[in-house]
Structures are given as C-alpha cells and as structure tokens.
Design an enzyme around this catalytic site. Structure first.
Site, PDB file in Angstrom:
ATOM      1  N   LYS A  91       6.847 -18.935   0.503  1.00  0.00           N
ATOM      2  CA  LYS A  91       8.219 -18.577   0.889  1.00  0.00           C
ATOM      3  C   LYS A  91       8.617 -17.445  -0.182  1.00  0.00           C
ATOM      4  CE  LYS A  91      13.033 -19.709   1.160  1.00  0.00           C
ATOM      5  NZ  LYS A  91      13.583 -18.319   1.266  1.00  0.00           N
ATOM      6  N   CYS A 132      13.287 -13.262 -43.742  1.00  0.00           N
ATOM      7  CA  CYS A 132      13.855 -13.779 -45.205  1.00  0.00           C
ATOM      8  C   CYS A 132      12.743 -13.282 -45.899  1.00  0.00           C
ATOM      9  CB  CYS A 132      14.250 -15.086 -45.012  1.00  0.00           C
ATOM     10  SG  CYS A 132      14.515 -15.584 -46.838  1.00  0.00           S
TER      11      CYS A 132
HETATM   12  S1  IVH Z   1      10.286 -17.319   8.767  1.00  0.00           S
HETATM   13  C1  IVH Z   1      12.908 -17.867  11.827  1.00  0.00           C
HETATM   14  N1  IVH Z   1       8.363 -17.198   6.775  1.00  0.00           N
HETATM   15  O1  IVH Z   1      13.233 -16.774   3.646  1.00  0.00           O
HETATM   16  C2  IVH Z   1      12.073 -17.244  10.914  1.00  0.00           C
HETATM   17  N2  IVH Z   1      10.750 -16.438   6.296  1.00  0.00           N
HETATM   18  O2  IVH Z   1      15.401 -18.451   3.347  1.00  0.00           O
HETATM   19  C3  IVH Z   1      12.614 -17.446   9.836  1.00  0.00           C
HETATM   20  N3  IVH Z   1      11.002 -15.803   3.825  1.00  0.00           N
HETATM   21  O3  IVH Z   1      15.343 -14.861   5.812  1.00  0.00           O
HETATM   22  C4  IVH Z   1      11.987 -16.534   8.547  1.00  0.00           C
HETATM   23  N4  IVH Z   1       8.937 -16.014   3.146  1.00  0.00           N
HETATM   24  O4  IVH Z   1      13.335 -13.610   4.485  1.00  0.00           O
HETATM   25  C5  IVH Z   1       9.703 -16.846   7.026  1.00  0.00           C
HETATM   26  N5  IVH Z   1       6.846 -17.006   4.978  1.00  0.00           N
HETATM   27  C6  IVH Z   1       8.011 -16.828   5.483  1.00  0.00           C
HETATM   28  C7  IVH Z   1       8.993 -16.497   4.238  1.00  0.00           C
HETATM   29  C8  IVH Z   1      10.231 -16.374   4.845  1.00  0.00           C
HETATM   30  C9  IVH Z   1      10.195 -15.654   2.932  1.00  0.00           C
HETATM   31  C10 IVH Z   1      12.591 -15.477   3.755  1.00  0.00           C
HETATM   32  C11 IVH Z   1      13.035 -14.916   4.767  1.00  0.00           C
HETATM   33  C12 IVH Z   1      14.181 -15.615   5.252  1.00  0.00           C
HETATM   34  C13 IVH Z   1      14.480 -16.492   4.163  1.00  0.00           C
HETATM   35  C14 IVH Z   1      15.202 -17.775   4.490  1.00  0.00           C
END
Ligand code: IVH
Length: 678
Positions: free
Chosen positions: A116, A430
């Site tokens: 993520k 110091c």
């Molecule tokens: S999928 C419907 N994959 O996390 C699909 N999101 O907390 C939704 N994000 O708004 C997104 N890495 O900006 C997806 N590997 C990943 C991601 C990811 C980061 C972000 C994205 C989303 C947010 C949600």
C-alpha cells in the site's frame, strides 16, 4: 440509543469534517492519518450500529476531495474508489467471511498482495498508446487535470508499449497508480533545501502532493517524483480477467508496477506473509503504510459489488501507526561523557507502535532550528521498530502563538560552565572534563557490558559511589574496599563480595578491551583491537607518534591524532597510572612464538592469498618474528602478493622490493606443515 451516543456522533462528524478541510483545502493537516482513521472508524462503527444517526453531511457519506481551483476538471471514465481498512488478522477473516456469504456456496477466493504505497492517486489515460490525460483522484468522479505535471514523471511512459516487442497498445486504456518520492530522492530534496537555506520538508507524501499540484510544471519537473501503476480502471480493445493478469499486462506494456506483488491461493497464505511485509517495510526504497489485498478474479470482484464507496473485493491492511502527533511540553538537556549537549523532548504521553511514549529525541539544536520546532508545539513523533522515537517536525497549523523558541542552554546544568560550540561542529559542549555529569557518564560507559563489563555495577551504583565520594574516576573503582561499601544502604555482604569479585576480574581484561572502554573518540572495539595488536602495551601507546598509529591499515590520520591527543592528556595519564598501581593489566598477552626465521623482516600484504586469510598470514609472520606494515617503502623486505593485488604491488616494483607468494612465505618458515601452528 442514548442521547450521549448521538452527541458523540455529531462531535465526530464535526471533527472529521474539520480535518478533511485542513487536509484537502488548506493542505495543512493537524493530525496524522492514523488519528484521522481512528476517529473515522469510531463514527463508522456508531453509524453501522445506529443507521438513524447517518446524516447527509457525514464524512462516511462521501469520499474526500482534493480538488483545487488551479486546474481544469476532468471526468474519470469510472469512479475512482477508495478502500476499506483492516487492522488485524481477525478483520481480514471477517472480511472474507462477509464476502463468501455473498457468493455461491463453495466459492474459493484467490488474492493478490500488493504494497500500500503511501503517495497520492493518479489516473492516466492512453489513446492508441499515447498519454493523453492525467488527473488526480479529486472527489472520485472528477479530478484535477495535471497532465503537464505527470508528463514530467520519468518512469511514466508517454507512449506504450515501451518495448518494441511488447503487446500492442489497446485502443483506450485508463490506469490507476500512486505518485510518491523514493526515500533517497526525498532525502536528496531535503539536502538541497538545506544547502539553499530553505525549510526542510517534513512529510514525503504531502510534499509529493504539493509537487504534483504545482501550477508551473517546471517546478514539478525539477523534483524527482516516481510513480507505480497498480490497476486498470478502464480498457477498450483488450480483455483482462484478473488483477494478477492486469499487473502482468501493465508490466508488459512498460508500466512500473509495484515491487514484490504476488498472487496467493488463500487468505491464510496472505496472512502468513504479513510479518514479512512489516519487516520489509524499512528496507523498501519507498514508504508504505500497509498492504492491499485484492480478490484476484475480476468477475467475482464485480459480483461482490460495493459497500458505500468501497469495493468489497479489496481491502487495505494497515500496519500499526508509527507516527502520531502530541504536544511538546518540555525539553531536557543531557550531557554526555564527551560533554556533548543532547536535547530530549518531553511529550504528552502518546501511544505509538505499541507503547506509550513520553520522551523522544530532538537530535540537536541545529535540527531544531531548521525544522522550526518550538516549545508548546504539536509535533509529529515517529517510532519504527526498535529505534528510539524521534520528533519529525512541528504541525505549524496547530499553533496558537504561545509557542516559544528552543535554544541551547547557556550554561551546563551540572557544572555551571559556559556551554561552547566548537568551530566546524554543529553540537554544543560542556567544556569542563571535571563536570560531574561527564564523569558519571564516562564511568557508566567504562563499566558497561560492551566495555569493561563489571557485573553488578549499574548506573545507579556508579551514581551512589560518586555521590558518597568513593570514586572520582574510573581508576578508583579498582581500589574500592569492602568495609566502607558495607555501610552503604542496600549493600549487604553478598552484594559487596560479588561487586568486588567482578572488579577484580576486570583488572585482567585483554588490552583491546581496556582501550575500547576508555572512551577515546573513534576507538571502538575494532580499532582498539588493531592498536592493541600493534603496540601491545599502554606504555608503548603513550609514547607512540601519530604517524606510527596512522600506519595501521584501517586507521586514518585523524583517528591516529585523536588517539595521540588522548594519551597526551595529563588527567588521562594520571588515571591510567592509578589503574596500573591498582593492578590493572596494561599489556597484551604474549604472542605465541613459533620460530625466529623472519626476525627483522618487514612484510606488506596485498591481494587475496590462495589459502591463508589476511589475519592468518599476519599471525604467521609475527609468530615467526616478522612484522607486517600497511604501506610499501624502501624498508619493506617483501611484498606478499595474492590474487587481484592493489597498487602496493606496483609500488614494490617501482622501489625494487621483492615480491613473493604464499608458497615462498611457507618455505621461508620451514614448509607448509608450519601452518598447523595456527
Ligand atoms: S487499489 C478500488 N492498490 O490507498 C481500488 N490502492 O487507502 C482501490 N493505494 O486511494 C485502490 N497502494 O491511493 C490500491 N496497491 C494499491 C495501493 C492503493 C496505495 C492507495 C490508493 C487508495 C488508498 C486507499
């Protein structure tokens, strides 16, 4: 439902809406994402239990918006959705169970597991392979048109396929990904800010967001943004039936897909991977705040549909928060054994990474000034893994004007001496070597486990002994007597006997251990080992010239000088003499003498020998009376050369010094059997 529950929901709505405004409109959040999530979840839980509480202005009823006045708006070809969060294994299991209930009996789910990425969403459209439009997420329906800025991001293809042999570009393709700064690029950006005398950026994601939303795309181009693409929003002219297939396809077209993505047959397999991801987090070259788990089969994911604004087929598993905001209520000043002044933040207690944190490092006063951290500020504190928590920076938007500057102390709180700043160094000191705190810190270090390792002599005992006047320096430890100790509170027979026994044992520590315990700048256990090996006694070291120390391989001139200066200091010499008088061993163990065939000969080693390691060859030469030095001179008798020799071999040829191999050396000491002496 009680009235107080309705009031709590209203309060949460109001707070969340305020934070959404700070984040999206002002671009100046006053709480961390984790804190926001916590409030949001509380409201969501209340609303789920009491649906009558849901109001049209509840933040749960809309996705956040990052639309700005500065850009034209574009319509996304399909809604750009958000993700529900999970915080535990149980949350993940419950998610799968809910999904299975919505699917035909006996369905089995496969999942992809992806990082993520902690950046901001970008939506990019290609027509017949050409990048035609790029937009921010906006409100999920419409986004800001940032095409000119996205074109400057170097790893985003302007035309696909990138490789001649790749699959042909589909007629129309809209992809979704994340824009961010790689850790190294963010650090470099801050280094150049520092050189230019500008304020440092505190948060990589906010800086990436600010960079992407620059009106002037030349500014965006000058900052090294990176993107990863992780899903297909819409495709015309090609069919994709799974998330894993989409990732492969995107990669084949030439898109940068996130590293370490994988496909797993069951949720249990995914759960097994979570610890790996948590520990991998630190070594990745970009920031992540969790992982995303997605139902692999596209038809199944579509069948699952949506819950509010979140697709049921995907979920974010968030790692425990590592960053939280709290109030900086005070700064304490610590004085180390070298006299260095270290400021420590006193915080309002905050739960972070699984523990309650009340102190955090503030690094040094230079950093405090650069980050403009003030007393009374709300600050962001970070704690990751085992490291000591530290203050990342202030939340300037939360100031009310009552905050005050944090300056280095004028005088040492322990000795009263004027604090000084040594030219060329950012730290303050110091300057008084007899400062009681400096003495305490150096004795504390001397007796500690990594140093002389005097068992039973903890910091509290050291403190008591100093306070009672029993010790004034390290050497006094070795003349402690039994009777006076027995008079101290809490020092019974057994304790005193044990303590004296461990002091006695410490008198015969190896020379290298003694040297590394003295607190000489730059002399840790490795350097101490090298010096002890060469000089073999404190006496020899006391009269050594810097050049002689510098000659040891692995020791440079600055370090050599610091050693010489330390031994030249009157006070240090007095302490060493007291130690000697008390029976502390000041010489290295005698070396094994295996022969005298190399007496008077000097060797220099270069390259890799066929069977002997460098250390073994050195020991072999020395045990037969020879000497090993670091550099070739006219005085060198032989250069012992192995594979891939360095410039020392050239130097030997230049000076006409004889070059020999391992076999020659073994012959000189009487044949290979001698090796067994090692
Ligand atoms: S999928 C419907 N994959 O996390 C699909 N999101 O907390 C939704 N994000 O708004 C997104 N890495 O900006 C997806 N590997 C990943 C991601 C990811 C980061 C972000 C994205 C989303 C947010 C949600």
């Amino acid at each position: 439902m009680s009235e107080s529950i309705a009031m709590r929901a209203a309060e949460l709505r109001e707070q969340l809406n305020y934070h959404i405004y700070r984040y999206n409109v002002l671009g100046d959040p006053v709480i961390t994402d984790a804190e926001y999530d916590k409030l949001y979840r509380e409201l969501l839980a209340l609303e789920t239990e009491y649906p009558e509480l849901v109001t049209s202005d509840s933040p749960t009823q809309r996705a956040g918006s990052d639309l700005s006045e500065d850009f034209p708006k574009v319509q996304h070809p399909a809604p750009i959705l958000s993700l529900a969060n999970a915080f535990s294994e149980d949350d993940l299991r419950a998610w799968e169970e809910r999904n299975l209930k919505l699917l035909p009996a006996g369905s089995a789910l496969q999942y992809t597991l992806e990082p993520k990425l902690d950046g901001l969403t970008i939506v990019i459209t290609y027509q017949n392979g050409y990048l035609t439009q790029a937009a921010t997420r906006g409100n999920g329906e419409m986004g800001d048109d940032v095409t000119a800025n996205v074109r400057t991001i170097r790893n985003i293809p302007l035309r696909i396929p990138v490789q001649p042999g790749g699959p042909p570009a589909p007629e129309r393709l809209t992809v979704r990904g994340e824009v961010l700064f790689l850790k190294k690029d963010f650090e470099a950006l801050n280094r150049s800010q520092e050189e230019a005398g500008g304020p440092l950026y505190v948060n990589a994601r906010n800086t990436a967001s600010g960079t992407l939303k620059q009106k002037d795309s030349r500014i965006t181009a000058a900052r090294p943004l990176t993107a990863y693409i992780y899903s297909v929003v819409q495709i015309v002219g090609y069919e994709l039936d799974s998330q894993w297939g989409s990732l492969q396809y995107l990669r084949d077209l030439g898109f940068p897909i996130p590293p370490h993505v994988d496909l797993y047959p069951t949720l249990s397999d995914i759960i097994q991977q979570l610890p790996t991801w948590e520990s991998r987090k630190k070594s990745l070259n970009f920031e992540i705040d969790g992982v995303v788990i997605k139902v692999n089969d596209n038809l199944t994911a579509a069948e699952l549909g949506y819950s509010g604004k979140d697709p049921r087929g995907a979920i974010a598993y968030k790692f425990p928060a590592e960053e939280m905001s709290t109030k900086l209520v005070g700064v304490t000043v610590n004085i180390g054994r070298t006299g260095k002044v270290t400021p420590t933040a006193q915080l309002e207690p905050v739960f972070l990474g699984g523990v309650t944190v009340v102190n955090a490092s503030l690094h040094n006063y230079d950093q405090i000034a650069k980050l403009d951290i003030r007393l009374g500020d709300t600050v962001i504190v970070k704690r990751s893994g085992e490291v000591i928590p530290y203050v990342i920076g202030p939340v300037t938007g939360a100031r009310d004007g009552s905050e005050t500057a944090i300056l280095p102390p004028e005088t040492c709180p322990y000795s009263g001496d004027k604090i000084v700043q040594i030219e060329g160094l950012i730290d303050y000191f110091c300057p008084n070597p007899l400062c009681p705190e400096r003495i305490f810190r150096s004795i504390e270090f001397f007796v500690s486990r990594g140093a002389m390792d005097i068992e039973g002599m903890g910091p509290q005992t050291v403190k008591t002994l100093i306070e009672r006047g029993f010790i004034q320096d390290e050497a006094d430890l070795f003349t402690l007597r039994r009777e006076p100790l027995l008079e101290l509170e809490g020092f019974a027979d057994k304790k005193v006997d044990n303590l004296l026994a461990s002091v006695e044992a410490a008198k015969s520590r190896p020379l290298a251990q003694l040297l590394s315990s003295l607190g000489i700048d730059g002399v840790g256990s490795v350097v101490a080992g090298l010096i002890a090996d060469r000089f073999r006694s404190v006496d020899a070291l006391m009269s050594a010239a810097a050049e002689a120390i510098d000659e040891i391989e692995g020791i440079g001139p600055v370090l050599a000088q610091s050693v010489v200066d330390w031994f030249a200091d009157e006070q240090h010499r007095r302490v060493l003499e007291k130690m000697r008088a008390a029976g502390v061993k000041m010489e290295a163990e005698a070396k094994v003498v295996a022969g005298e065939s190399l007496n008077g000969l000097t060797f220099v080693l270069t390259g890799t020998l066929p069977t002997l390691s460098r250390e073994q060859a050195t020991e072999l030469i020395e045990s037969h009376g020879g000497k090993v030095t670091g550099s070739v001179s006219k005085k060198t008798s032989y250069v012992l050369m192995g594979d891939s020799p360095g410039s020392k071999a050239d130097k030997a040829r230049q000076l006409g010094v004889a070059i020999i191999g391992e076999a020659d050396l073994l012959n000189m000491i009487g044949g290979p059997t001698q090796q067994r002496l090692l």
